[in-house]
Design an enzyme around this catalytic site. Structure first.
Site, PDB file in Angstrom:
ATOM      1  N   GLY A 175       0.869  -1.172   0.000  1.00 57.83           N
ATOM      2  CA  GLY A 175       0.000   0.000   0.000  1.00 57.83           C
ATOM      3  C   GLY A 175       0.900   1.212   0.000  1.00 57.83           C
ATOM      4  N   GLU A 217       1.149   4.029   1.697  1.00 60.97           N
ATOM      5  CA  GLU A 217       1.677   4.505   2.986  1.00 60.97           C
ATOM      6  C   GLU A 217       2.523   3.452   3.687  1.00 60.97           C
ATOM      7  OE1 GLU A 217      -1.801   6.984   1.900  1.00 60.97           O
ATOM      8  OE2 GLU A 217      -1.507   4.811   2.054  1.00 60.97           O
ATOM      9  N   ASN A 259       4.165   0.945   2.266  1.00 65.69           N
ATOM     10  CA  ASN A 259       5.409   0.776   1.508  1.00 65.69           C
ATOM     11  C   ASN A 259       6.391   1.903   1.782  1.00 65.69           C
ATOM     12  OD1 ASN A 259       4.331  -1.517   0.324  1.00 65.69           O
ATOM     13  ND2 ASN A 259       3.857  -0.520  -1.619  1.00 65.69           N
ATOM     14  N   GLY A 284       5.702  -1.520  -6.010  1.00 64.82           N
ATOM     15  CA  GLY A 284       6.256  -0.780  -4.888  1.00 64.82           C
ATOM     16  C   GLY A 284       7.475   0.058  -5.189  1.00 64.82           C
ATOM     17  N   ASP A 301       6.830   3.769  -4.493  1.00 65.79           N
ATOM     18  CA  ASP A 301       6.759   4.020  -3.047  1.00 65.79           C
ATOM     19  C   ASP A 301       8.142   3.957  -2.403  1.00 65.79           C
ATOM     20  OD1 ASP A 301       3.947   4.120  -3.282  1.00 65.79           O
ATOM     21  OD2 ASP A 301       3.826   1.940  -3.065  1.00 65.79           O
ATOM     22  N   ASP A 304       6.082  -6.147  -2.464  1.00 63.98           N
ATOM     23  CA  ASP A 304       5.733  -4.733  -2.542  1.00 63.98           C
ATOM     24  C   ASP A 304       6.664  -3.827  -1.750  1.00 63.98           C
ATOM     25  OD1 ASP A 304       3.107  -6.374  -2.917  1.00 63.98           O
ATOM     26  OD2 ASP A 304       2.638  -4.404  -3.733  1.00 63.98           O
TER      27      ASP A 304
END
Length: 314
Positions: free
Chosen positions: A34, A36, A38, A257, A260, A296
């Site tokens: 996700g 945040e 990650n 990912g 991120d 991720d």
């Protein structure tokens, strides 16, 4: 003081072995991802005290998400609930972007997160607060909660970083632009993908004018523009200065990912006192490390990132 606090959703993603299809695979690997979560994991990799705040169902899936993030060195602050569910996704992973992604965010517990669910003291005491556009897009409740968090952080002197993440919002461009207009006047550091600038703000062409336009529109201290083509340099704008940092070479085993990881590395560089170019280099090196890892989240250490940076200095 916490170095970085992120607030948002994490999704439990299931992937068949590389080369197999969801419809025929007999086994699946589980990963947590996700924006945040990650970013928090990438920052923790760089040595920051990173905290992820969210709301999860008190189920095996919810506990799996928290366990994975803690193994990545992320501190978690979760409101457990008997209502709602954990978001899930089935992802066919490949060496390039795309593939099959089947997500299910319906009735996710995080969508009911109110300001009462967030420890405001953690927000006020953090050096940086990070949220992505995916979080306020989940529900009207989360939109208003996010707006309040940005205001509280601003009043406390906490740096507020925001990543548009238009593709993750699930919104049409006009609705996404309304969401950004509701929030971005309270943002200090804006990360926006080149594709988001084109799709949502009609800013096509040279990314430098696009970045300046967004910086002026929302009066942000810093704007970072990532690129559609991952071989093109990321651009950072701060004051009258413009910085361009090309990516580091790395074999891509999994593109999930990577964006991120860049954001987490960039925010970590800022925290350590690097100038904008230095922080961009940290972000690019962290992204390169992530490209070599399946899953991720980035796995490694600050030394791993520094070794990647050193390849450009030799």
């Amino acid at each position: 003081m916490t170095d970085l606090v992120t607030v948002g959703e994490a999704t439990l993603r299931f992937s068949p072995p590389r080369g197999e299809r969801i419809e025929t695979a007999g086994e699946f690997a589980a990963h947590v991802g996700g924006p945040e979560s990650n970013v928090a994991a990438a920052a923790a990799t760089m040595g920051l005290d990173a905290v992820w705040l969210s709301k999860l169902p008190d189920t095996a899936l919810g506990r799996r998400i928290v366990g994975d993030l803690r193994r990545h060195g992320v501190r978690t602050g979760v409101v457990w609930t008997d209502d709602g569910r954990a978001s899930t996704a089935f992802v066919e992973r490949g060496e390039t972007a795309g593939g099959t992604v089947l997500t299910d965010h319906d009735d996710a517990a995080v969508a009911t997160t109110t300001t009462d669910d967030v420890p405001m003291g953690v927000i006020r005491d953090a050096e940086t607060l990070f949220v992505s556009g995916a979080t306020p897009a989940r529900s009207e409740t989360l939109l208003e909660t996010t707006a309040t968090l940005l205001e509280v952080a601003g009043d406390a002197g906490t740096t507020r970083a925001f990543d548009t993440r238009f593709a993750e919002t699930g919104l049409d461009p006009e609705t996404a632009r309304e969401l950004y207009d509701h929030l971005l006047d309270d943002v200090d550091v804006l990360i926006v993908d080149e594709g988001d600038a084109e799709a949502v703000f009609d800013l096509d062409g040279d990314v430098v004018p696009a970045g300046h336009s967004l910086r002026t529109r929302y009066d942000c201290e810093t704007v970072v523009v990532t690129r559609i083509d991952p071989t093109h340099p990321v651009v950072g704008l701060e004051g009258e200065s413009i910085y361009e940092v090309p990516p580091f070479e790395a074999t891509t085993r999994d593109p999930a990912g990577v964006h991120d990881a860049f954001v987490g590395g960039f925010l970590a560089g800022r925290h350590r006192g690097a100038d904008t170019k230095g922080a961009l280099l940290d972000g690019a090196a962290t992204a390169a490390l992530k490209r070599t890892i399946v899953g991720d989240t980035v796995v490694g250490s600050r030394r791993d990132v520094e070794e990647i940076r050193e390849t450009r200095e030799r």
